[in-house]
Design a protein around this motif. Structure first.
Motif, mmCIF file in Angstrom:
data_model
loop_
_atom_site.group_PDB
_atom_site.id
_atom_site.type_symbol
_atom_site.label_atom_id
_atom_site.label_comp_id
_atom_site.label_asym_id
_atom_site.label_seq_id
_atom_site.Cartn_x
_atom_site.Cartn_y
_atom_site.Cartn_z
ATOM 1 N N THR A 24 47.342 24.407 72.726
ATOM 2 C CA THR A 24 47.661 25.654 72.168
ATOM 3 C C THR A 24 46.834 26.648 72.792
ATOM 4 N N THR A 25 45.806 26.367 73.066
ATOM 5 C CA THR A 25 44.702 27.266 73.871
ATOM 6 C C THR A 25 45.320 27.790 75.491
ATOM 7 N N LEU A 26 46.037 26.799 76.009
ATOM 8 C CA LEU A 26 46.609 27.236 77.351
ATOM 9 C C LEU A 26 47.966 28.104 77.088
ATOM 10 N N ASN A 27 48.758 27.493 75.924
ATOM 11 C CA ASN A 27 50.249 28.205 76.018
ATOM 12 C C ASN A 27 50.193 29.397 75.079
ATOM 13 N N ASP A 28 49.405 29.291 74.027
ATOM 14 C CA ASP A 28 49.525 30.456 73.051
ATOM 15 C C ASP A 28 48.374 31.450 72.885
ATOM 16 N N LEU A 29 47.291 31.187 73.330
ATOM 17 C CA LEU A 29 46.090 31.881 73.120
ATOM 18 C C LEU A 29 46.018 32.638 74.599
ATOM 19 N N LEU A 30 45.876 31.771 75.521
ATOM 20 C CA LEU A 30 45.467 32.131 77.023
ATOM 21 C C LEU A 30 46.761 32.575 77.865
ATOM 22 N N ALA A 31 47.788 32.476 77.575
ATOM 23 C CA ALA A 31 49.095 32.425 78.006
ATOM 24 C C ALA A 31 48.763 32.184 79.738
ATOM 25 N N ALA A 32 48.364 31.128 79.726
ATOM 26 C CA ALA A 32 47.792 30.752 81.355
ATOM 27 C C ALA A 32 48.580 30.785 82.522
ATOM 28 N N SER A 33 50.108 30.542 82.050
ATOM 29 C CA SER A 33 50.890 30.747 83.105
ATOM 30 C C SER A 33 51.157 32.110 83.626
ATOM 31 N N GLN A 34 50.851 33.051 82.714
ATOM 32 C CA GLN A 34 50.983 34.422 83.041
ATOM 33 C C GLN A 34 49.466 35.128 83.559
ATOM 34 N N LEU A 59 33.417 39.814 81.394
ATOM 35 C CA LEU A 59 34.415 38.721 81.147
ATOM 36 C C LEU A 59 35.740 39.273 80.982
ATOM 37 N N THR A 60 36.762 38.958 81.729
ATOM 38 C CA THR A 60 38.120 39.230 81.793
ATOM 39 C C THR A 60 38.990 38.005 81.306
ATOM 40 N N VAL A 61 39.796 38.370 80.102
ATOM 41 C CA VAL A 61 40.459 37.179 79.383
ATOM 42 C C VAL A 61 41.787 37.923 79.025
ATOM 43 N N CYS A 62 42.913 37.263 79.697
ATOM 44 C CA CYS A 62 44.256 37.997 79.193
ATOM 45 C C CYS A 62 44.275 39.268 79.551
ATOM 46 N N GLY A 63 43.643 39.760 80.646
ATOM 47 C CA GLY A 63 43.542 41.238 81.027
ATOM 48 C C GLY A 63 42.606 42.225 80.424
ATOM 49 N N ILE A 64 41.868 41.564 79.380
ATOM 50 C CA ILE A 64 41.036 42.426 78.709
ATOM 51 C C ILE A 64 39.681 42.174 79.011
ATOM 52 N N SER A 65 38.947 43.193 79.329
ATOM 53 C CA SER A 65 37.508 42.963 79.906
ATOM 54 C C SER A 65 36.378 43.282 78.813
#
Length: 125
Positions: A24-34, A59-65
């Motif tokens: 769930t974290t990889l696919n839905d929260l972090l959108a790790a493929s993007q 810290l930048t996560v999903c393009g947000i710092s």
């Protein structure tokens, strides 16, 4: 760090639930493929005690710092290597991420997440 390096260490969850949390974290929260990387850029380092430091940075996560504080322990390993063990606590909502609901079978999931990193620095040969 690689987004796909995420693990779940919550021992109160069964191994199956921990696997679901990671998926769930990889696919839905972090959108790790993007967003394949989580990045941290330090802006200030302050010693706290022997081998202990507080590192401020972005810290930048999903393009947000966002500005975070990392508690880091530094210890020598042999003659040429340093081990840096860091931990930061973040709010998922700060990064536009919605914590999974218990409807996904992830009872107990919270807005707070602990990020840990282990880095080795070596003197060049």
């Amino acid at each position: 760090m690689e987004a796909r390096s995420v693990t779940c260490k919550d021992q109160w969850l069964t191994p199956e639930k921990r696997k679901k949390v990671v998926e769930t974290t990889l696919n839905d929260l972090l959108a790790a493929s993007q967003y394949t990387q989580l990045t941290f850029v330090s802006t200030q380092i302050a010693p706290k005690s022997k081998g202990q430091f507080e590192v401020q940075g972005d810290l930048t996560v999903c393009g947000i710092s966002k500005r975070v504080s990392v508690q880091a322990a530094v210890k020598p390993v042999g003659e040429v290597r340093l081990e840096i063990d860091g931990e930061a606590h973040i709010s998922l909502k700060d990064y536009g991420l919605k914590p999974p609901s218990s409807a996904w079978g992830l009872a107990g999931t919270r807005d707070q997440m602990t990020l840990r990193s282990l880095v080795w620095a070596e003197k060049p040969a």
